[in-house]
Structures are given as C-alpha cells and as structure tokens.
Scaffold this active site. Structure first.
Site, PDB file in Angstrom:
ATOM      1  N   HIS A   1       0.813  -1.208   0.000  1.00 51.81           N
ATOM      2  CA  HIS A   1       0.000   0.000   0.000  1.00 51.81           C
ATOM      3  C   HIS A   1       0.849   1.262   0.000  1.00 51.81           C
ATOM      4  O   HIS A   1       0.324   2.384   0.071  1.00 51.81           O
ATOM      5  CB  HIS A   1      -0.901  -0.045   1.257  1.00 51.81           C
TER       6      HIS A   1
ATOM      7  N   ASP B   1      -0.758  17.834  19.830  1.00 53.91           N
ATOM      8  CA  ASP B   1      -0.259  18.965  20.629  1.00 53.91           C
ATOM      9  C   ASP B   1       0.451  20.037  19.800  1.00 53.91           C
ATOM     10  O   ASP B   1       1.227  20.830  20.356  1.00 53.91           O
ATOM     11  CB  ASP B   1       0.688  18.470  21.734  1.00 53.91           C
TER      12      ASP B   1
ATOM     13  N   HIS C   1      -9.384  11.141   1.962  1.00 50.02           N
ATOM     14  CA  HIS C   1      -8.521   9.960   1.869  1.00 50.02           C
ATOM     15  C   HIS C   1      -7.226  10.156   2.664  1.00 50.02           C
ATOM     16  O   HIS C   1      -6.352   9.297   2.667  1.00 50.02           O
ATOM     17  CB  HIS C   1      -8.201   9.692   0.392  1.00 50.02           C
TER      18      HIS C   1
ATOM     19  N   LYS D   1      -4.423  10.288   5.545  1.00 51.69           N
ATOM     20  CA  LYS D   1      -4.086   9.386   6.650  1.00 51.69           C
ATOM     21  C   LYS D   1      -3.077  10.121   7.539  1.00 51.69           C
ATOM     22  O   LYS D   1      -1.869   9.988   7.361  1.00 51.69           O
ATOM     23  CB  LYS D   1      -3.470   8.084   6.130  1.00 51.69           C
TER      24      LYS D   1
ATOM     25  N   LYS E   1       3.322   4.439  -1.025  1.00 48.25           N
ATOM     26  CA  LYS E   1       3.440   5.406  -2.116  1.00 48.25           C
ATOM     27  C   LYS E   1       4.759   6.144  -1.932  1.00 48.25           C
ATOM     28  O   LYS E   1       4.888   7.001  -1.044  1.00 48.25           O
ATOM     29  CB  LYS E   1       2.290   6.417  -2.105  1.00 48.25           C
TER      30      LYS E   1
END
Length: 487
Positions: free
Chosen positions: A229, A412, A405, A407, A231
């Site tokens: 997965h 803080d 999309h 992620k 990139k």
C-alpha cells in the site's frame, strides 16, 4: 430404490468431506495464522455457517506470509544501519544529542520507540512541503521527475490505465530514454491493468518494472490481503514524495462520484530521503530478485537542519505493528489535542482504548472521516467505531467537500505523522505501509490549520445525532463491524 440410496450415500459422503475440510481450515486459522482473537472468531463463524462460501473467501483473502522475509539487506548494509542506530540511541540516552527543536526532546520516548521497533534513524536536516490537493502534488512531482539526472525510483499501490496514469508513465518513459535509471514498482493487485504490454514503450526505453506479490497466472492467485500500500517516489536520492495519493483520475478530482479528492502528501528534501529510498530498495529487491544496495551510510551525526523525520514501515512479515505502536505512543502522551484524519476507521481495541483514555483525560480528541463510502462495509464499520468514541467524549467530524482519503495524525501542535497507513487493522496488520513521523512545531501547526480548515468544509457528528440513527443503519454497522475483521 438402489439409485436413491446411492445418491443419499454420495451426498452424505460429500457433506462429511466438506465438514472435514472446514474443520481443518478452522484448525489452521486458530493455530497457524497470526490473527487477532476477534478475527479468528469471525473466520470460525464464516467457515462454520457458510462452509462453501467461507472456503472460497478464505482462499481469496488468506495467505500466511509471517515467515517470509521482505527486509532483505546485505550484511554490510545491515551492519551500517545497526551501527548508526546504536550510536544515535546512545547519544540520546546520555543527553549528548543536540536537538534543533526543544519540543522534539520532549518526544524522545517516541523517537526511541521508532528506533527499537521501526529500526528508524532520526534525521533533522529535512525540508518538507505539504500537499492537500492532488493536481498541485502531481504537478510538483512530475516537475521534479523531469529534472532528474541519475535515478527515479517509483512505488505505488495503484496506477490506473487512465489519462493520469498514462501521462505519468509517459513522463517516466521520457526520462528512461534520456538515460536516467528509472524503476517502477507496483502492487500486482492495485495496478493489475498496468501490464508489461501497456509498459512496452517504457521497457523499450530502458525502464525497469517490478510487481509486488505477482501471481504465477494472470488474475489467478491474487490475494486481497497483504498488498503493498506504499506510495514512494525518490528522485536522484535528493527529493522524495510519500503520503496517500495514488496515480489515477480520482486522485486529482476528475471523477464525479468522489468530487474533490482530499488527501495528504509530503515532499521531502534531506537525509530522510535516504530512508525512503532504502524502503524502496528493500521492496524492489524482494519483488524482482535484483540486489540493489541501499545508501545507508550517508547520514550525518548532528545535522543542523529544520525538520526532524523518522521513516517507519510496517507489514505482515513482521508482527511488531510498528506504525500502530507509534500512533499509540503519540495518543497516550498527548496533553492538549489529538487530530486524526482517516478514510477508514476500523482499529483494534488497543487504539480505541488509547483514544478513549485520552478523551476521558481531558485531551481534545477529534476524528475526521469521509461523508461517502468507497468501500461500503468499511464505511459502516467506521460509523460503529466512531460511535464508541463519541460516548467517551471524543468529537467526530464528517468531511463534506468530496472524499477524504488523508491518513494523518497530529498531536499537541508538536508531532505529526503522514503516510499510507489508515487507522484500521488492514493497514496495521495486513498491508505493507510507510509513514513519516515528523518532529517540528511549525509543520505540526500547519497540519492543525489544515484540519481546522477541513472542519469548515464539513459538519460535526454529535452523540445525540448518532443515537438517533435508524434501525437499518444499526444493523449495517453490526454486520460490517463483524465482517471488517476478515475483509
């Protein structure tokens, strides 16, 4: 009459054989696979109550690769990396390491965790650019690729055979014709339509291609789990790109179904580029059998740069769940706020409990998810999990301006993570992922500002609204949450 008895006997024998196979599969699930207890229970239920369908799903989804080694380094490279990590850890332990940002020293425990579990060297001589628009990211990345002089290393989960994918391959082909060493690594499932026939001009120009977990027969043997997965694009060992964008029309907002595609990607210059390139080299060597060397030794002891970065990877070949552990450390040590953006929120109980404890401790926990599904089961499972967080005092926001999309997590206003890892068990356990953990107040505050801007493009899901959902939605959530353990 004898024919009828023979038919009954044959049917009974077939049924016995089917249940024997089921029993063997159940034993395999329980004793031979590295799965969570809830996933094991879900598989047992499927195999028991729908034996034929369950058997087919098991063949498609299941594959035990826990003993297969993806991280194959040469002895020299492994020794160089181990020595560099050991030297850096020792200097941090005895307080001789010079941090260029005081807030980073506060997160030394996260750095050490990534050292030990992620085998991740910390570099702080990096410059980062944040992209939240696919068209801008593609334009910048293609510009950098066109300026390449020596090497272009490309690794994507999805490259599609559409206008955007064809243009991207054309650019790589141009560079290969110029004599630049171009390597293209794709996941065999996510990029299944980019065959060598499609790449004939690229290959004729001298480009090299690899497929991650390619089946022996086309489209036969492809597994839905254990996909690459990641990139990653690395140009001349000087510039790198990583994050959530793949290469296709939807990622630049050209698909009506999704509208604007809201994702997050970063451009890196600095020593962290070497770490991303090392990840590419390891994946390339595994997929192609070529033995490239990783430039691991070209790192500085105490660089005086601007942004601190650790590149952390995880995958089903290693049970450590390195990226998830990094997320948990960030969440449990948060003092003010935790902002998470993810298209799929289907975590295990450890992440859920970490977020609930943070919210119950007075930390401002905010989760942002999309307003629309691209995977229906995961969408309703996500609603089930965010409902659990709402009851613990966390806030949930729905992004309405297209498809979310991204992620990301930022804590803080001091530390953040951007990469390919969703907040779900598929990313934590079943797929190969890479994230940048970023230690820089200016960058973290920029990510906070982006989060707040996205809040203005969406709406808040309150506990009262969630509790008033229809019985149909409640059923969808319950079924999807169960199936999410195996899909």
């Amino acid at each position: 009459m004898e024919t009828i008895w023979n038919y009954i006997a044959d049917t009974f024998s077939s049924s016995i054989a089917l249940y024997v196979i089921n029993a063997l599969l159940i034993i395999a699930v329980i004793f031979n696979e590295r799965k969570s207890p809830s996933a094991i229970l879900a598989w047992i239920m499927v195999l028991t109550f729908v034996p034929v369908v369950g058997f087919v799903f098991y063949l498609i989804l299941n594959q035990n690769i826990s003993r297969r080694k993806i991280n194959r380094m040469s002895d020299n490279d492994w020794q160089a990396m181990s020595n560099a990590l050991k030297k850096q850890m020792n200097s941090m332990d005895n307080d001789s390491y010079i941090f260029n940002c005081k807030s980073t020293e506060k997160w030394k425990h996260l750095l050490k965790l990534n050292h030990v579990y992620g085998r991740s060297y910390y570099t702080q001589d990096n410059e980062l650019n944040l992209f939240t628009d696919g068209s801008s990211m593609m334009e910048a990345m293609i510009k950098d690729i066109r300026a390449a002089k020596n090497t272009v290393n490309v690794e994507f989960f999805i490259i599609k055979r559409d206008r955007v994918g064809k243009k991207f391959i054309e650019v790589l082909t141009e560079k290969a014709r110029e004599g630049v060493e171009v390597r293209l690594l794709m996941d065999a499932l996510g990029s299944r339509y980019i065959t060598k026939h499609v790449l004939k001009d690229f290959l004729a120009a001298g480009g090299k291609v690899g497929y991650f977990f390619k089946p022996k027969l086309i489209f036969i043997g492809l597994k839905l789990n254990y996909r690459n997965h990641r990139k990653i694009v690395v140009i001349d060992h000087k510039t790198a790109y990583s994050g959530g964008y793949n290469i296709a029309r939807e990622y630049v907002g050209e698909k009506k179904k999704f509208g604007f595609w809201r994702d997050t990607h970063i451009r890196i210059e600095g020593s962290a580029v070497y770490d991303l390139n090392t990840r590419f080299v390891l994946d390339w060597n595994f997929a192609t059998g070529e033995k490239l060397s990783s430039p691991l030794t070209d790192v500085k002891e105490n660089p005086q740069g601007k942004v601190g970065v650790q590149i952390v990877s995880c995958g089903p070949d290693d049970p450590k769940e390195e990226v998830k552990r990094g997320f948990m450390r960030m969440i449990t040590y948060a003092e003010k706020n935790v902002y998470v953006q993810t298209p799929y929120f289907v975590p295990d109980q450890s992440i859920v409990e970490s977020l609930k404890m943070a919210a119950q401790s007075g930390v401002d926990v905010r989760i942002m998810i999309p307003c629309m599904p691209d995977h229906m089961f995961v969408y309703w499972a996500t609603y089930s999990y965010v409902g659990e967080l709402l009851r613990s005092g966390a806030r949930v926001f729905i992004y309405d301006n297209g498809f979310l999309h991204a992620k990301t997590i930022v804590v803080d206003g001091e530390v953040a993570s951007v990469g390919s890892t969703n907040f779900d068990n598929r990313s934590f356990r079943l797929n190969f992922e890479t994230n940048a953990f970023i230690f820089n107040r200016e960058f973290a505050l920029e990510m906070e500002a982006v989060f707040r801007q996205d809040m203005a493009n969406g709406h808040e899901l309150t506990l009262d609204q969630y509790n008033r959902r229809s019985p149909i939605i409640r059923i969808k959530e319950a079924v999807s949450r169960l199936l999410s353990e195996i899909l």
